[in-house]
Design a protein around this motif. Structure first.
Motif, PDB file in Angstrom:
ATOM      1  N   ARG A   1     -10.463  -0.383  -7.096  1.00  0.00           N
ATOM      2  CA  ARG A   1      -9.347  -0.217  -6.169  1.00  0.00           C
ATOM      3  C   ARG A   1      -8.169  -1.140  -6.475  1.00  0.00           C
ATOM      4  O   ARG A   1      -7.250  -1.273  -5.669  1.00  0.00           O
TER       5      ARG A   1
ATOM      6  N   HIS B   1       0.836  -1.211   0.000  1.00  0.00           N
ATOM      7  CA  HIS B   1       0.000   0.000   0.000  1.00  0.00           C
ATOM      8  C   HIS B   1       0.868   1.258   0.000  1.00  0.00           C
ATOM      9  O   HIS B   1       0.618   2.193  -0.768  1.00  0.00           O
TER      10      HIS B   1
ATOM     11  N   GLN C   1      -5.273   4.119  -9.591  1.00  0.00           N
ATOM     12  CA  GLN C   1      -6.167   3.189  -8.924  1.00  0.00           C
ATOM     13  C   GLN C   1      -7.501   3.165  -9.659  1.00  0.00           C
ATOM     14  O   GLN C   1      -8.097   4.210  -9.923  1.00  0.00           O
TER      15      GLN C   1
END
Length: 260
Positions: free
Chosen positions: A70, A52, A66
């Motif tokens: 997602r 992340h 993105q």
């Protein structure tokens, strides 16, 4: 310890694992076109939180974007159009007001694309007004056979021209592509039902001048979750506007795409 992946030469004395992870994530995006955090974490043997953090930096620097689901896709730094600056501006100027009208009427996002070989270059986007909508793709490049604008432009090609664009595609797969293109040509618009991004679908129609030359295509991009309900109304709006647009484009000649 270095993260598994392709290397060239010996490991640097001041090895930075965080940098190595980010570079490997770029490799994965470049080769696969998309990645999920969980799969990337498993592949690299690191935690999802580590992925992340690295992906946030790649998005910041344009190496990733993105998607609506997602997952991460190639960003402008990896997929930027190779078109010369200024190419397509006349087309953008002519079509822009119609794109705004299409987007206002459908409440969905409208894209302008041009074709170079078997790749689509996104020249311009007008975003829709829905709370959940497809975002801007301007400057990106996608496989023509994976989006509606590309499909409707490929539908103008002969079998031999198509085969030259896709020389290694197996015969059965090639024949299926031709069937899709034939259906698109007959109904005057193409459908992309999650072909490139599973959460993004679209309808696309050709832009032509008075000689019948294909100048580009417009697509109305819609989140896949509501695509089935609005597909036909959006196609009707698109085709109605494209008839007017093509009259406006009568004297415009095809783009000179030299570096694509």
């Amino acid at each position: 310890m270095a993260v598994p992946g392709p290397t060239h030469g010996s490991q640097p004395r001041e090895y930075l694992k965080s940098v190595d992870i980010a570079l490997l994530l770029i490799h994965i995006l470049r080769d696969n076109g998309s990645l999920s955090v969980s799969k990337a974490a498993a592949t690299l043997g690191v935690s999802p939180s580590t992925v992340h953090r690295s992906m946030a930096m790649l998005v910041y620097r344009g190496f990733a974007t993105q998607s609506e689901s997602r997952t991460y896709l190639r960003g402008p730094a990896l997929t930027s159009s190779t078109l010369q600056p200024g190419v397509g501006q006349e087309l953008i100027n002519a079509v822009g007001p119609y794109m705004a009208a299409i987007s206002a009427e459908t409440k969905e996002t409208c894209h302008l694309l041009v074709l170079s070989k078997n790749q689509c270059h996104f020249l311009h986007t007008v975003e829709g007004t829905q709370p959940v909508r497809v975002g801007i793709r301007r400057g990106q490049v996608m496989p023509a056979e994976k989006n509606s604008g590309g499909l409707i432009m490929l539908a103008e090609y002969s079998a031999s021209e198509l085969r030259a664009l896709y020389p290694t595609v197996p015969d059965l797969e090639f024949d299926e592509l031709r069937r899709i293109l034939n259906r698109s040509r007959q109904r005057r618009f193409a459908i992309n039902n999650g072909l490139y991004e599973h959460d993004v679908s679209a309808v696309g129609a050709c832009l032509r001048n008075d000689l019948g030359d294909v100048l580009g295509a417009l697509s109305v991009a819609i989140p896949t979750g509501r695509f089935r309900q609005v597909q036909r109304p959006c196609a009707d709006v698109l085709l109605r506007h494209v008839r007017d647009i093509n009259r406006r484009l009568a004297s415009i000649r095809p783009l000179d795409i030299r570096k694509a």
